[in-house]
Design an enzyme around this catalytic site. Structure first.
Site, short mmCIF file in Angstrom:
data_model
loop_
_atom_site.label_atom_id
_atom_site.label_comp_id
_atom_site.label_asym_id
_atom_site.label_seq_id
_atom_site.Cartn_x
_atom_site.Cartn_y
_atom_site.Cartn_z
N ASP A 1 0.96 -1.15 0.23
CA ASP A 1 -0.01 0.04 0.13
C ASP A 1 0.85 1.24 0.03
O ASP A 1 1.97 1.16 0.38
CB ASP A 1 -0.73 -0.17 1.34
N CYS B 1 -4.51 -1.47 -2.03
CA CYS B 1 -4.76 0.02 -2.25
C CYS B 1 -5.66 0.35 -3.31
O CYS B 1 -5.10 -0.41 -4.55
CB CYS B 1 -3.12 0.57 -2.46
N ASN B 2 -6.57 0.78 -3.06
CA ASN B 2 -7.49 1.07 -4.19
C ASN B 2 -6.80 1.84 -5.28
O ASN B 2 -7.13 1.79 -6.39
CB ASN B 2 -8.90 1.85 -3.55
N CYS C 1 -11.06 3.30 0.41
CA CYS C 1 -9.52 3.44 0.37
C CYS C 1 -9.16 2.59 1.82
O CYS C 1 -9.76 2.77 2.79
CB CYS C 1 -9.17 4.87 0.76
N THR C 2 -8.10 1.87 1.58
CA THR C 2 -7.71 0.98 2.80
C THR C 2 -7.39 1.73 3.80
O THR C 2 -7.37 1.13 5.06
CB THR C 2 -6.70 -0.17 2.36
N1 DGL Z 1 -4.63 3.14 1.00
C1 DGL Z 1 -4.80 3.88 -0.53
C2 DGL Z 1 -5.97 3.42 -1.07
O1 DGL Z 1 -6.74 2.17 -0.75
C3 DGL Z 1 -4.67 5.24 -0.60
C4 DGL Z 1 -3.89 6.29 0.17
C5 DGL Z 1 -3.27 7.29 -0.33
O2 DGL Z 1 -3.48 8.13 -0.88
O3 DGL Z 1 -2.15 7.15 -0.48
O4 DGL Z 1 -6.46 4.12 -2.00
#
Ligand code: DGL
Length: 283
Positions: free
Chosen positions: A24, A87-88, A205-206
């Protein structure tokens, strides 16, 4: 802590012959790792937080793609048998290219749970919190189009929220996270199970599951809050069926970051009970 590179890292991560890589932009993927460990307690995992190059959600797609390639190269050098893009934003930007480039790798991504939300919602009004990058991606546009006519989706880009959650993991200070959650849920409209209101909130978002207690306090007890961690873990296990390590011993986790080790260390300890030391990675 001294940064590691190449063979030093390989030695440090030699926790087994087979590994599942998870990555991520930061600590958010720990929400997926938690579900993966619950689903596959005997598997070994190597987790990379690309915190030195985060946030992904507010950077352009080329940056996210380049970083996804860099982390994938590293994980492949560690002989992972599967990789979960926890990570999405990175899934949306890179999974199609990574699949084409590494057909031998079992690759699992994560995307906002729109379809499960449609199945759960009674009011037909669904809120989606995600990064700007995820919501602007072609992959998300296609995902949304596939649900066309099934529900009304209220899309909320949450600038700064992943970053605030990273900072709160480090300091324990939640005021900034709470303020952003208040602002974004307020902008989405009314939440309840009454007709015309949002009764289902998708965490796209995770990082956001780590703010779910705050979000729950804001949207009320009757609104369903959903993320994809458990579904991703089940899917990973299905895809790896027959490849599991035949061992009764608990699987190990190696934690790496391209940023400051303390944030990941604190988050892994607080949220997953993982005391393992975090190593800094130069990639
Ligand atoms: N955790 C990430 C996701 O699932 C995004 C976090 C970020 O913006 O870096 O999209």
């Amino acid at each position: 802590m001294a940064p590691c590179k190449g063979s030093a890292v390989r030695e440090a991560t030699s926790v087994g012959a087979v590994l599942i890589g998870v990555f991520d932009s930061g600590i958010g993927g720990l929400s997926v790792l938690k579900a993966l460990r619950a689903e596959m307690p005997h598997e070994h995992f190597i987790y990379v937080a690309d915190s030195g190059h985060a946030p992904y959600g507010e950077r352009d797609e080329a940056h996210v793609l380049e970083r996804s390639h860099a982390v994938t190269r590293y994980l492949l050098s560690q002989n992972v048998k599967a990789m979960v893009i926890a990570c999405n934003t990175a899934t949306a930007a890179a999974i199609h290219l990574l699949r084409a480039e590494h057909p031998e790798l079992t690759l699992i991504g994560v995307e906002p749970a729109l379809k499960p939300a449609v199945a759960l919602s009674r009011t037909g009004r669904i809120g989606v919190m995600a990064t700007r990058g995820t919501l602007a991606s072609a992959k998300f546009t296609a995902l949304l189009a596939a649900q066309a006519g099934q529900a009304d989706f209220v899309l909320q880009p949450c600038d700064g929220l992943a970053d605030a959650i990273e900072r709160s993991a480090q300091t324990g200070e939640t005021a900034e996270t709470i303020a952003l959650c208040t602002r974004y849920t307020g902008a989405m409209g009314l939440f309840s199970t009454q007709t015309g209101q949002i009764d289902t909130l998708v965490l796209g978002c995770t990082h956001y599951p780590f703010a779910s207690d705050h979000l729950r306090a804001m949207v009320g007890a009757d609104v369903q809050i959903i993320d994809n961690g458990e579904a991703v873990a089940r899917q990973t296990r299905r895809l790896l069926q027959g490849h599991e390590i035949a061992s009764a011993a608990p699987g190990q986790v190696s934690l790496f970051t391209t940023g400051q080790p303390y944030t990941l260390q604190a988050a892994a300890g607080r949220w997953l009970g993982l005391p393992d030391p975090v190593k800094t990675l130069l990639i």
